[in-house]
Design an enzyme around this catalytic site. Structure first.
Site, PDB file in Angstrom:
ATOM      1  N   GLY A  30       0.812  -1.199   0.000  1.00 43.59           N
ATOM      2  CA  GLY A  30       0.000   0.000   0.000  1.00 43.59           C
ATOM      3  C   GLY A  30       0.850   1.254   0.000  1.00 43.59           C
ATOM      4  N   HIS A  31       1.900   1.230  -0.814  1.00 41.98           N
ATOM      5  CA  HIS A  31       2.798   2.378  -0.907  1.00 41.98           C
ATOM      6  C   HIS A  31       3.630   2.297  -2.187  1.00 41.98           C
ATOM      7  CE1 HIS A  31       5.364  -0.700   1.047  1.00 41.98           C
ATOM      8  NE2 HIS A  31       6.327  -0.148   0.305  1.00 41.98           N
ATOM      9  N   ALA A  32       4.352   3.370  -2.447  1.00 37.31           N
ATOM     10  CA  ALA A  32       5.347   3.420  -3.518  1.00 37.31           C
ATOM     11  C   ALA A  32       6.613   4.016  -2.911  1.00 37.31           C
ATOM     12  CB  ALA A  32       4.864   4.280  -4.682  1.00 37.31           C
ATOM     13  N   ARG A  61       2.516  -0.536  -4.967  1.00 35.33           N
ATOM     14  CA  ARG A  61       2.359  -1.980  -4.823  1.00 35.33           C
ATOM     15  C   ARG A  61       1.497  -2.319  -3.621  1.00 35.33           C
ATOM     16  NH1 ARG A  61       7.841  -1.757  -3.487  1.00 35.33           N
ATOM     17  NH2 ARG A  61       7.722  -0.200  -5.113  1.00 35.33           N
TER      18      ARG A  61
END
Length: 134
Positions: free
Chosen positions: A51-53, A98
């Site tokens: 839940g981040h990049a 992702r």
């Protein structure tokens, strides 16, 4: 700017033996020096991770055991990759959102990162990610 087409599945060299296989990751396997290694395990099948990049960091994800799905997003296009073989690595460049989900029982996700943990390298808000990609 990175896109879905920059994501690669790499073959991790393995030595096959009737007593069991050995996978080997040496410096020429990844396009960066590994500065941090961590792994996810005991993730409930209903849970999601990621839940981040990353702004600058690159990562390689490997399913050491079991399986899980990786949802990849470049703000314009999405792709889902199922990892379930310990001799395959998912190379994720910087600037790709992702999420990991659908963990099987006993799944272990190994992550090989190009840098140490730096909170300022994370983009944790999806809308902010989309705005940065414009």
């Amino acid at each position: 700017m990175t896109t879905i087409s920059d994501i690669e599945i790499i073959q991790i060299p393995k030595i096959e033996d009737h007593r069991g296989n050995i996978a080997v990751i040496e410096k020429e396997v990844l396009p960066y020096e590994v500065k941090r290694v961590y792994y996810l395990y005991d993730v409930p099948s209903s849970a999601a991770r990621g839940g981040h990049a990353h702004i600058d960091q690159q990562e390689c994800l490997i399913a050491l055991s079991g399986s899980f799905d990786v949802i990849l997003d470049d703000s314009k296009k999405k792709n889902i990759v199922t990892l379930n073989k310990p001799d395959k690595g998912l190379l994720i460049p910087k600037g790709i959102w992702r999420e990991l989900e659908n963990f099987s029982s006993g799944a272990v996700c190994l992550v090989l990162s190009s840098d140490v943990y730096l909170e300022e390298d994370y983009i944790r808000d999806y809308q902010n990610f989309v705005e940065l990609k414009l």
